[in-house]
Design an enzyme around this catalytic site. Sequence first.
Site, PDB file in Angstrom:
ATOM      1  N   GLY A  13       0.813  -1.219   0.000  1.00 32.14           N
ATOM      2  CA  GLY A  13       0.000   0.000   0.000  1.00 32.14           C
ATOM      3  C   GLY A  13       0.841   1.261   0.000  1.00 32.14           C
ATOM      4  N   ASP A  14       0.174   2.396  -0.261  1.00 35.06           N
ATOM      5  CA  ASP A  14       0.811   3.724  -0.242  1.00 35.06           C
ATOM      6  C   ASP A  14       1.949   3.860  -1.246  1.00 35.06           C
ATOM      7  OD1 ASP A  14      -0.920   4.337   1.839  1.00 35.06           O
ATOM      8  OD2 ASP A  14       0.518   3.708   3.370  1.00 35.06           O
ATOM      9  N   GLU A  15       1.852   3.157  -2.346  1.00 32.60           N
ATOM     10  CA  GLU A  15       2.904   3.195  -3.358  1.00 32.60           C
ATOM     11  C   GLU A  15       2.878   4.498  -4.164  1.00 32.60           C
ATOM     12  OE1 GLU A  15       0.593   0.834  -3.088  1.00 32.60           O
ATOM     13  OE2 GLU A  15       1.529  -1.146  -2.886  1.00 32.60           O
ATOM     14  N   GLY A  16       1.748   5.216  -4.073  1.00 33.11           N
ATOM     15  CA  GLY A  16       1.578   6.427  -4.886  1.00 33.11           C
ATOM     16  C   GLY A  16       0.549   6.194  -5.992  1.00 33.11           C
ATOM     17  N   LYS A  17      -0.395   5.287  -5.735  1.00 36.43           N
ATOM     18  CA  LYS A  17      -1.414   4.948  -6.750  1.00 36.43           C
ATOM     19  C   LYS A  17      -2.254   6.161  -7.135  1.00 36.43           C
ATOM     20  CE  LYS A  17      -3.026   1.992  -3.820  1.00 36.43           C
ATOM     21  NZ  LYS A  17      -1.995   2.057  -2.772  1.00 36.43           N
ATOM     22  N   ALA A  40      -8.224   3.377   2.634  1.00 36.27           N
ATOM     23  CA  ALA A  40      -7.308   3.958   1.658  1.00 36.27           C
ATOM     24  C   ALA A  40      -7.107   5.437   1.954  1.00 36.27           C
ATOM     25  CB  ALA A  40      -7.890   3.797   0.256  1.00 36.27           C
ATOM     26  N   GLY A  41      -5.934   5.918   1.648  1.00 33.67           N
ATOM     27  CA  GLY A  41      -5.651   7.350   1.689  1.00 33.67           C
ATOM     28  C   GLY A  41      -4.789   7.634   0.481  1.00 33.67           C
ATOM     29  N   HIS A  42      -5.371   8.254  -0.531  1.00 37.27           N
ATOM     30  CA  HIS A  42      -4.645   8.497  -1.777  1.00 37.27           C
ATOM     31  C   HIS A  42      -4.383   9.998  -1.906  1.00 37.27           C
ATOM     32  CE1 HIS A  42      -6.268   4.496  -3.632  1.00 37.27           C
ATOM     33  NE2 HIS A  42      -5.587   4.329  -2.511  1.00 37.27           N
ATOM     34  N   GLN A 222      -5.032  -0.170  -1.378  1.00 38.89           N
ATOM     35  CA  GLN A 222      -4.088  -1.030  -0.646  1.00 38.89           C
ATOM     36  C   GLN A 222      -3.010  -1.552  -1.611  1.00 38.89           C
ATOM     37  OE1 GLN A 222      -7.782  -1.653   0.023  1.00 38.89           O
ATOM     38  NE2 GLN A 222      -7.286   0.055   1.325  1.00 38.89           N
ATOM     39  N   THR A 237      -5.621  -6.914   4.458  1.00 36.48           N
ATOM     40  CA  THR A 237      -6.927  -6.287   4.542  1.00 36.48           C
ATOM     41  C   THR A 237      -7.968  -7.344   4.173  1.00 36.48           C
ATOM     42  OG1 THR A 237      -8.216  -4.330   3.943  1.00 36.48           O
ATOM     43  CG2 THR A 237      -6.907  -5.349   2.171  1.00 36.48           C
ATOM     44  N   GLY A 300      -1.684   8.535  10.614  1.00 37.20           N
ATOM     45  CA  GLY A 300      -0.501   9.238  11.093  1.00 37.20           C
ATOM     46  C   GLY A 300       0.575   8.324  11.644  1.00 37.20           C
ATOM     47  N   LYS A 329       8.850   7.795  -6.002  1.00 34.64           N
ATOM     48  CA  LYS A 329       9.708   8.228  -4.886  1.00 34.64           C
ATOM     49  C   LYS A 329      11.200   7.948  -5.112  1.00 34.64           C
ATOM     50  CE  LYS A 329       6.747   9.014  -1.181  1.00 34.64           C
ATOM     51  NZ  LYS A 329       6.380   8.858   0.218  1.00 34.64           N
ATOM     52  N   ASP A 331      13.218  10.104  -5.948  1.00 32.52           N
ATOM     53  CA  ASP A 331      13.882  11.279  -5.362  1.00 32.52           C
ATOM     54  C   ASP A 331      14.270  11.056  -3.901  1.00 32.52           C
ATOM     55  OD1 ASP A 331      10.931  11.300  -5.303  1.00 32.52           O
ATOM     56  OD2 ASP A 331      11.175  12.992  -3.940  1.00 32.52           O
TER      57      ASP A 331
HETATM   58  P1  GDP Z   1      -1.418   5.704  -2.328  1.00 27.63           P
HETATM   59  O1  GDP Z   1      -2.204   5.248  -1.159  1.00 27.63           O
HETATM   60  O2  GDP Z   1      -0.807   4.568  -3.098  1.00 27.63           O
HETATM   61  O3  GDP Z   1      -2.183   6.634  -3.241  1.00 27.63           O
HETATM   62  O4  GDP Z   1      -0.199   6.549  -1.741  1.00 27.63           O
HETATM   63  P2  GDP Z   1      -0.260   7.611  -0.520  1.00 27.63           P
HETATM   64  O5  GDP Z   1      -0.864   8.873  -0.995  1.00 27.63           O
HETATM   65  O6  GDP Z   1      -0.818   7.001   0.708  1.00 27.63           O
HETATM   66  O7  GDP Z   1       1.285   7.785  -0.214  1.00 27.63           O
HETATM   67  C1  GDP Z   1       2.184   8.250  -1.145  1.00 27.63           C
HETATM   68  C2  GDP Z   1       2.829   9.542  -0.596  1.00 27.63           C
HETATM   69  O8  GDP Z   1       3.985   9.844  -1.336  1.00 27.63           O
HETATM   70  C3  GDP Z   1       1.934  10.759  -0.738  1.00 27.63           C
HETATM   71  O9  GDP Z   1       2.202  11.646   0.313  1.00 27.63           O
HETATM   72  C4  GDP Z   1       2.371  11.362  -2.070  1.00 27.63           C
HETATM   73  O10 GDP Z   1       2.134  12.752  -2.143  1.00 27.63           O
HETATM   74  C5  GDP Z   1       3.841  11.072  -2.037  1.00 27.63           C
HETATM   75  N1  GDP Z   1       4.460  10.813  -3.350  1.00 27.63           N
HETATM   76  C6  GDP Z   1       3.965  10.122  -4.406  1.00 27.63           C
HETATM   77  N2  GDP Z   1       4.894   9.998  -5.376  1.00 27.63           N
HETATM   78  C7  GDP Z   1       5.998  10.622  -4.904  1.00 27.63           C
HETATM   79  C8  GDP Z   1       7.322  10.810  -5.423  1.00 27.63           C
HETATM   80  O11 GDP Z   1       7.671  10.369  -6.511  1.00 27.63           O
HETATM   81  N3  GDP Z   1       8.204  11.479  -4.622  1.00 27.63           N
HETATM   82  C9  GDP Z   1       7.873  11.978  -3.405  1.00 27.63           C
HETATM   83  N4  GDP Z   1       8.808  12.598  -2.709  1.00 27.63           N
HETATM   84  N5  GDP Z   1       6.635  11.818  -2.888  1.00 27.63           N
HETATM   85  C10 GDP Z   1       5.722  11.141  -3.626  1.00 27.63           C
HETATM   86  P1  IMO Z   2      -3.841   2.717   0.363  1.00 29.07           P
HETATM   87  O1  IMO Z   2      -4.962   2.526  -0.609  1.00 29.07           O
HETATM   88  C1  IMO Z   2      -1.364   1.000   3.525  1.00 29.07           C
HETATM   89  C2  IMO Z   2      -3.261  -1.938   6.144  1.00 29.07           C
HETATM   90  C3  IMO Z   2      -3.454  -1.550   7.589  1.00 29.07           C
HETATM   91  C4  IMO Z   2      -3.347  -2.902   8.253  1.00 29.07           C
HETATM   92  C5  IMO Z   2      -4.038  -3.814   7.254  1.00 29.07           C
HETATM   93  C6  IMO Z   2      -5.495  -4.124   7.571  1.00 29.07           C
HETATM   94  O2  IMO Z   2      -3.728   4.103   0.867  1.00 29.07           O
HETATM   95  O3  IMO Z   2      -2.568   2.168  -0.175  1.00 29.07           O
HETATM   96  P2  IMO Z   2      -7.712  -2.701   7.409  1.00 29.07           P
HETATM   97  O4  IMO Z   2      -8.099  -1.401   8.067  1.00 29.07           O
HETATM   98  O5  IMO Z   2      -7.768  -2.653   5.923  1.00 29.07           O
HETATM   99  O6  IMO Z   2      -8.459  -3.876   7.971  1.00 29.07           O
HETATM  100  O7  IMO Z   2      -6.183  -2.919   7.834  1.00 29.07           O
HETATM  101  O8  IMO Z   2      -3.963  -3.158   6.005  1.00 29.07           O
HETATM  102  N1  IMO Z   2      -3.823  -0.996   5.154  1.00 29.07           N
HETATM  103  C7  IMO Z   2      -3.104  -0.159   4.414  1.00 29.07           C
HETATM  104  N2  IMO Z   2      -1.789   0.095   4.414  1.00 29.07           N
HETATM  105  N3  IMO Z   2      -2.146   1.613   2.629  1.00 29.07           N
HETATM  106  C8  IMO Z   2      -3.473   1.355   2.603  1.00 29.07           C
HETATM  107  O9  IMO Z   2      -4.298   1.860   1.650  1.00 29.07           O
HETATM  108  C9  IMO Z   2      -4.019   0.457   3.540  1.00 29.07           C
HETATM  109  N4  IMO Z   2      -5.253   0.002   3.801  1.00 29.07           N
HETATM  110  C10 IMO Z   2      -5.127  -0.906   4.781  1.00 29.07           C
HETATM  111  O10 IMO Z   2      -2.429  -0.676   8.023  1.00 29.07           O
HETATM  112  O11 IMO Z   2      -2.000  -3.296   8.340  1.00 29.07           O
HETATM  113 MG    MG Z   3      -2.288   5.528   0.922  1.00 28.45          MG
END
Ligand code: GDP
Ligand code: IMO
Ligand code: MG
Length: 426
Positions: A13-17, A40-42, A222, A237, A300, A329, A331
């Site tokens: 998760g949080d790859e930058g989708k 999710a938090g995008h 995720q 999840t 957080g 990321k 950079d």
């Molecule tokens: P998602 O859940 O896959 O959409 O990713 P998140 O938004 O949770 O987390 C990605 C974080 O990295 C966010 O704060 C983005 O603004 C930041 N981000 C995405 N791509 C890049 C990048 O190439 N470089 C940097 N420094 N930050 C990035």
């Molecule tokens: P995005 O879309 C990162 C993780 C939680 C926990 C596990 C199960 O922003 O990439 P849940 O509340 O789904 O039952 O939690 O999955 N998790 C994530 N980690 N990015 C997410 O979403 C996540 N959504 C759930 O931290 O380990």
């Molecule tokens: Mg996220």
Amino acid sequence: MSGVTIVVGIQWGDEGKGRIVDVLADRAEMIARFGGGNNAGHTLVVEGRKVVLRSVPSGIFHAPKPLLIGAGVVIDLAGFVQELDELRAIGVDVSRVKLDERAHLTLPYHIALDRLGEQARGKGAIGTTGRGIGPTYVDRVARSGVRAADLREPERLAQRVRAALALHGNRLSEGGAAIDAGRLLEELAALSTRVAPHLVDGVALVHDVLERGGDILCEGAQGTMLDVGFGTYPYVTSSHTIAGGACVGLGFGPMAVREVIGVTKAYCTRVGAGPFPSELDDAVGEQLRARGNEYGTNTGRPRRCGWFDVVAARYACRLNGVSRLVVTKLDVMSGLERVGVVSSYVKDGRPVGVDRLGEAGVTPEVTWYPGWSEDVSAVRRVEDLPRNARAYVQALEQATDTPVGWISVGAERSSLISIVDSGRRV
Ligand code: GDP
Ligand code: IMO
Ligand code: MG
């Protein structure tokens, strides 16, 4: 050529989708979420403004495209209405956001059950986001869920909510979290007025676009390693986060899929508990966390940081049928003397497969590459990357046997190196 493009995370998760969907949305007629919920938090950064999306698809800044929250998504109505209000407050036309009436509702008792479940697991807690995701999917599968369509019929809604509360009542009362059905139904009646204009038959919408020859961009939530079937169970999840999840979450057949884009960080992070073989519990991990601002978008919580994991990435590319990778990321990795990737897992001196990832005694083997000191955030052409940075991305491409189509070097929409559009290779 028309059809479906699916964007999925190939790590935890949080790859930058969201950031990538925001860029690719230009090319699609509709953008659709297919699974997960507001766990999710995008994050998007558009013209300097940071916006975090939880349930609304990341194409929201591309007027006038429809945005669909599909049947496979679980939706917290209060959170959804708040998200819409926040977007409206910054001038976004949210009437384009559509919710498939088949989507299941995350209700306050699901959130309470999530918390009680985590408490009961004690030391084995998953570290969920606490958003009620697991219990909502449990109710869906157990056929005791409440769907968005039920909002249209107050009597049926009341009957379903009361039946679910009867089912979960003892557990909720024992945990000190009893729910008053009457009050909940009043709250739902108010929310339902707000949500009603957004309710649609999502399947009709999807097929209308496809039959007209349009493109749909599906936004995964995720990451692959959090998939309920193929991830690091039970530290996962409760939904199918892989590309196949788009078919069952939106209601189209696999033949409609044209491309699967796998998003990965240039390193790796994980929030919550569970195995993470490439984790760095040292100053380098700390540096990645600080430079990459690796703190959970929703909760957080500090994200655990580590090297790119080739074993997990290869597995994820297979599971999703990834046709192109996006490496984000890059950079963040500037300034490291050397960068590692986990190239295999070993137990008792022998290599073991990804299925053994969570076992005690499994250790990662790291392959090293020379680092680079230059700031790459202003680079827009792959040939302008420092030699070692480019060689590192080439190494990821080779190790995963999957072409890299884009490299992200910052959070802003424009901070992207498009290899696809340049017609070159890394
Ligand atoms: P998602 O859940 O896959 O959409 O990713 P998140 O938004 O949770 O987390 C990605 C974080 O990295 C966010 O704060 C983005 O603004 C930041 N981000 C995405 N791509 C890049 C990048 O190439 N470089 C940097 N420094 N930050 C990035
Ligand atoms: P995005 O879309 C990162 C993780 C939680 C926990 C596990 C199960 O922003 O990439 P849940 O509340 O789904 O039952 O939690 O999955 N998790 C994530 N980690 N990015 C997410 O979403 C996540 N959504 C759930 O931290 O380990
Ligand atoms: Mg996220």
